[in-house]
Design a protein around this motif. Sequence first.
Motif, PDB file in Angstrom:
ATOM      1  N   VAL A 187     -12.241   1.438  -2.661  1.00 44.13           N
ATOM      2  CA  VAL A 187     -12.914   1.242  -4.085  1.00 44.13           C
ATOM      3  C   VAL A 187     -12.130   1.272  -5.311  1.00 44.13           C
ATOM      4  O   VAL A 187     -11.924   2.649  -5.336  1.00 44.13           O
ATOM      5  N   CYS A 188     -11.737   0.282  -5.825  1.00 39.55           N
ATOM      6  CA  CYS A 188     -10.680   0.269  -7.040  1.00 39.55           C
ATOM      7  C   CYS A 188     -11.643   0.230  -8.347  1.00 39.55           C
ATOM      8  O   CYS A 188     -12.465  -0.587  -8.416  1.00 39.55           O
ATOM      9  N   PHE A 189     -11.309   0.927  -8.925  1.00 41.02           N
ATOM     10  CA  PHE A 189     -11.952   1.208 -10.483  1.00 41.02           C
ATOM     11  C   PHE A 189     -11.270   0.441 -11.379  1.00 41.02           C
ATOM     12  O   PHE A 189     -12.126  -0.259 -12.305  1.00 41.02           O
ATOM     13  N   ASP A 190      -9.935  -0.193 -11.368  1.00 41.48           N
ATOM     14  CA  ASP A 190      -9.486  -0.834 -12.153  1.00 41.48           C
ATOM     15  C   ASP A 190      -8.943  -1.972 -11.778  1.00 41.48           C
ATOM     16  O   ASP A 190      -8.622  -2.024 -10.368  1.00 41.48           O
ATOM     17  N   GLU A 191      -8.725  -3.303 -12.245  1.00 46.51           N
ATOM     18  CA  GLU A 191      -8.252  -4.390 -11.909  1.00 46.51           C
ATOM     19  C   GLU A 191      -6.878  -4.197 -11.259  1.00 46.51           C
ATOM     20  O   GLU A 191      -6.644  -4.974 -10.177  1.00 46.51           O
ATOM     21  N   GLU A 192      -6.039  -3.582 -11.743  1.00 48.71           N
ATOM     22  CA  GLU A 192      -4.406  -3.433 -11.414  1.00 48.71           C
ATOM     23  C   GLU A 192      -4.541  -3.105  -9.925  1.00 48.71           C
ATOM     24  O   GLU A 192      -3.952  -3.508  -9.078  1.00 48.71           O
ATOM     25  N   ASN A 193      -5.229  -1.692  -9.675  1.00 49.03           N
ATOM     26  CA  ASN A 193      -5.296  -1.304  -8.419  1.00 49.03           C
ATOM     27  C   ASN A 193      -6.022  -2.302  -7.170  1.00 49.03           C
ATOM     28  O   ASN A 193      -5.631  -2.578  -6.291  1.00 49.03           O
ATOM     29  N   LEU A 194      -7.063  -2.901  -7.784  1.00 43.03           N
ATOM     30  CA  LEU A 194      -7.576  -3.993  -6.901  1.00 43.03           C
ATOM     31  C   LEU A 194      -6.635  -5.140  -6.509  1.00 43.03           C
ATOM     32  O   LEU A 194      -6.467  -5.334  -5.143  1.00 43.03           O
ATOM     33  N   GLN A 195      -5.926  -5.624  -7.341  1.00 46.25           N
ATOM     34  CA  GLN A 195      -4.867  -6.504  -7.065  1.00 46.25           C
ATOM     35  C   GLN A 195      -3.821  -6.180  -6.154  1.00 46.25           C
ATOM     36  O   GLN A 195      -3.336  -6.731  -5.298  1.00 46.25           O
ATOM     37  N   LEU A 196      -3.315  -4.850  -6.364  1.00 49.81           N
ATOM     38  CA  LEU A 196      -2.409  -4.082  -5.500  1.00 49.81           C
ATOM     39  C   LEU A 196      -2.814  -3.770  -4.035  1.00 49.81           C
ATOM     40  O   LEU A 196      -2.350  -4.229  -3.052  1.00 49.81           O
ATOM     41  N   VAL A 197      -4.083  -3.337  -3.949  1.00 51.64           N
ATOM     42  CA  VAL A 197      -4.723  -3.095  -2.534  1.00 51.64           C
ATOM     43  C   VAL A 197      -4.684  -4.150  -1.691  1.00 51.64           C
ATOM     44  O   VAL A 197      -4.539  -4.252  -0.658  1.00 51.64           O
ATOM     45  N   ALA A 198      -5.395  -5.262  -2.574  1.00 53.72           N
ATOM     46  CA  ALA A 198      -5.763  -6.443  -1.821  1.00 53.72           C
ATOM     47  C   ALA A 198      -4.597  -7.262  -1.330  1.00 53.72           C
ATOM     48  O   ALA A 198      -4.460  -7.813  -0.250  1.00 53.72           O
TER      49      ALA A 198
END
Length: 180
Positions: free
Chosen positions: A160-171
């Motif tokens: 569960v990513c709080f910010d967009e940057e983490n979401l993109q990196l994890v995805a």
Amino acid sequence: MKKATDRIRALQGDITRMQVDAIVNAANNSLMGDGGVDGAIHRAGGPAILDECRKIVARQGGCPTGEAVITTAGRMPSRNVIHTVGPVWRDGLHREDKLLASCYARSLQLALDHGCKTVAFPNISTGIYGFPKARAARIAVEAVTAFLNKHEEIQEVSLVCFDEENLQLVAEELKLQAQR
Ligand code: APR
């Protein structure tokens, strides 16, 4: 058995609202709560979490970095909170990678020991503790994949990513891992 990477998903959101068996908290050694996701979890779950943390501290004196402990989730929709303590980023030469991977592995082991089949993680250490986000995303995906490859009892892990940057990196890491 469903492939490990098919049991991991990346999403953006607030971990306190997740309806899973266990959510993971990015805590500190004292287990007494603080800011960031830790503060959000204690606020949303209420005082029952701190009560249990106090008992754990009385028993074992806090939680070492890279280890994890489990409590109730209080008023949150999940059943349990697994509190793990990520490393503070210094320069990458102080076992930071190993300690971060250990947070994921130890938390999943604790989930397994308590019959939790669905688990949600925040991006441990990437806030106040300053771990570089891309490096943390790779370690998170690799550590969770390695664990799920060995334990089919865990059905789903949400990152569960709080910010967009983490979401993109994890995805992105998840996509790369699925191709391996
Ligand atoms: N849901 C999901 N993720 C969240 C939430 C939330 N409600 N709130 C914050 N985050 C994200 C942050 O954006 C960050 O990517 O959690 C990640 C981890 O950030 P921190 O909470 O700062 O945790 P960490 O870097 O591990 O530092 C731990 O912070 O509050 C203290 O007690 C904690 O001292 C410890 C330190």
